[in-house]
Motif scaffolding. Structure first.
Motif, short mmCIF file in Angstrom:
data_model
loop_
_atom_site.label_atom_id
_atom_site.label_comp_id
_atom_site.label_asym_id
_atom_site.label_seq_id
_atom_site.Cartn_x
_atom_site.Cartn_y
_atom_site.Cartn_z
N PRO A 51 36.26 -10.52 -35.69
CA PRO A 51 35.13 -11.44 -35.42
C PRO A 51 35.61 -12.56 -34.48
CG PRO A 51 36.01 -11.83 -37.63
CD PRO A 51 36.81 -10.70 -37.05
N HIS A 52 34.70 -13.09 -33.68
CA HIS A 52 35.05 -14.18 -32.76
C HIS A 52 33.92 -15.21 -32.77
CE1 HIS A 52 38.45 -11.93 -31.11
NE2 HIS A 52 37.66 -10.87 -31.02
N CYS A 63 37.86 -19.64 -28.22
CA CYS A 63 37.50 -19.09 -29.53
C CYS A 63 38.14 -19.98 -30.59
CB CYS A 63 38.00 -17.66 -29.66
SG CYS A 63 37.52 -16.90 -31.24
N MET A 110 38.01 -18.99 -33.97
CA MET A 110 38.06 -18.17 -35.19
C MET A 110 39.45 -18.27 -35.81
SD MET A 110 36.00 -16.23 -36.80
CE MET A 110 36.44 -15.66 -38.42
N HIS A 153 43.83 -16.64 -31.65
CA HIS A 153 42.71 -16.27 -30.77
C HIS A 153 42.87 -16.92 -29.39
CE1 HIS A 153 39.82 -14.13 -33.53
NE2 HIS A 153 40.77 -14.55 -34.38
N MET A 185 41.57 -16.14 -25.29
CA MET A 185 40.15 -16.48 -25.45
C MET A 185 39.86 -17.92 -25.05
SD MET A 185 38.87 -14.32 -28.73
CE MET A 185 37.21 -14.29 -28.10
CU LIG Z 1 38.37 -14.95 -31.10
#
Ligand SMILES: [Cu+2]
Length: 371
Positions: A136-137, A178, A180, A186, A191
């Motif tokens: 998931p992000h 990101c 997450m 991440h 990201m």
């Molecule tokens: Cu991510």
């Protein structure tokens, strides 16, 4: 006239001289002090409780670009609803010659897509996480006012899409990434990207705009070790990057990827630093920045700057004119990074020489002229 009388009449004269000298010296000092005070006051601003635009009209889909390209300047003179379609793509990217990295990306590239909106716009961000993703992000945009910079409401499972809106109330150049858990993983996996919120009045016209983003990679293999690389968390925790690069890879801003301009061009670089750990000492060898909007802010510029600090999770806008041809090398002036870890790019300027600006008088390597 007695000596006493003479002294009495001299006193007012001395007083007059003292007052005159005090005025001559004091007035300019006072003016200078006032000037300094007014300069300082100009830097102060009442804190605004910003409000979203009430007159949003129309709708458009944002043009997104991959580095080093920047979407075209905004010519609109009113706020609108801007649709941003940002897809999360987990994919293998080139990190260096014969070196690949198992990256997670915004838009299929490292760094991610460049987003350009106008101050006051209502941004409708669609974040799709491909079905083939393993994780998931979400997204935290530093230009967003709200919990997590949008991260809380953008959590997206593989094969799903999140949509949320935010008002771009503060102008400036902002990093997004990101957020997450585990966040460092991440970000370290690629990201991140940038969003420019143009001030309402727009930016002064220039001839070339470029998107350059610095970041680190922490790989299991040593620098240059061939093959597919993945994240070494221990190196990340210790802040010992294997690579420090511009635009996602060693040499990404050289060769075919070099930035190109002509003599006479006014150049603007939107420079970001994704970190995840290091602060960048951004420098272009052989250029002096006419303007630096430090830390990505929109109004206060420093002038005639050689090297500017860009914090992790921060940015700077640097501007200068191209006056002579040649290759101008972009570096992180923490210089081992440039020559041993990859933080090196090239701006190639073509056009006529100007020997009044720089000229070789005698070569220190050529044979001396015959006598
Ligand atoms: Cu991510």
């Amino acid at each position: 006239m007695s000596p006493n009388n003479s002294n009495q009449s001299a006193l007012p004269k001395y007083r007059t001289i003292i007052i005159a000298v005090a005025l001559i010296v004091g007035i300019p000092l006072g003016i200078q002090a006032c000037n300094q005070a007014s300069t300082r006051d100009e830097g102060r601003r009442v804190i605004q409780i910003r409000q979203p635009s009430e007159n949003i009209s129309g709708q458009e889909v944002a043009v997104l670009t991959q580095a080093p390209n920047v979407p075209p300047p905004i010519t609109r003179n009113h706020p609108t609803r801007v649709i941003v379609n940002l897809d999360v793509v987990e994919k293998t990217v080139r990190l260096a010659d014969s070196v690949e990295y198992a990256a997670w990306t915004f838009g299929g590239s490292v760094p991610g897509n460049f987003i350009r909106v106008r101050e006051g716009d209502l941004v409708e961000l669609h974040m799709k996480n491909e079905a083939s993703s393993t994780m998931p992000h979400n997204i935290d945009l530093h230009g967003v006012t709200g919990p997590g910079g949008g991260a809380k409401i953008s959590l997206t499972l593989p094969g799903h899409e999140s949509v949320f809106t935010f008002s771009a109330m503060n102008p400036g150049l902002f990093v997004y990434h990101c957020a997450m858990s585990p966040v460092p993983m991440h970000i370290a996996n690629g990201m991140y990207g940038m969003i420019l919120v143009e001030p309402k009045e727009g930016l002064p016209k220039v001839d070339k705009e470029f998107y350059v983003m610095q970041s680190e990679f922490y790989t299991k293999g040593k620098y240059g070790a061939h093959g597919l690389q993945t994240l070494d968390m221990d190196k990340g925790v210790d802040e010992r990057p294997t690579y420090v690069v511009f635009n996602g890879g060693v040499g990404a801003v050289t060769g075919d990827g070099a930035l190109k301009a002509k003599v006479g061009d006014r150049i603007r670089m939107f420079v970001g630093n994704a970190g995840p750990n290091l602060t960048s000492s951004f420098h272009v060898i052989g250029q002096i920045f006419e303007n630096v909007y430090g830390e990505g802010g929109s109004t206060n510029a420093e002038h005639n700057v050689q090297t500017t600090l860009i914090p992790s999770g921060g940015s700077a806008v640097v501007e200068f004119g191209a006056t002579v041809p040649g290759d101008f090398i972009l570096v992180d002036h923490a210089i081992f990074r440039a020559f041993n870890k990859g933080t090196l790019g090239i701006l190639t300027v073509t056009g006529p020489e100007n020997k009044k600006i720089i000229e070789s008088i005698q070569s220190g390597v050529a044979a001396p002229p015959a006598k």
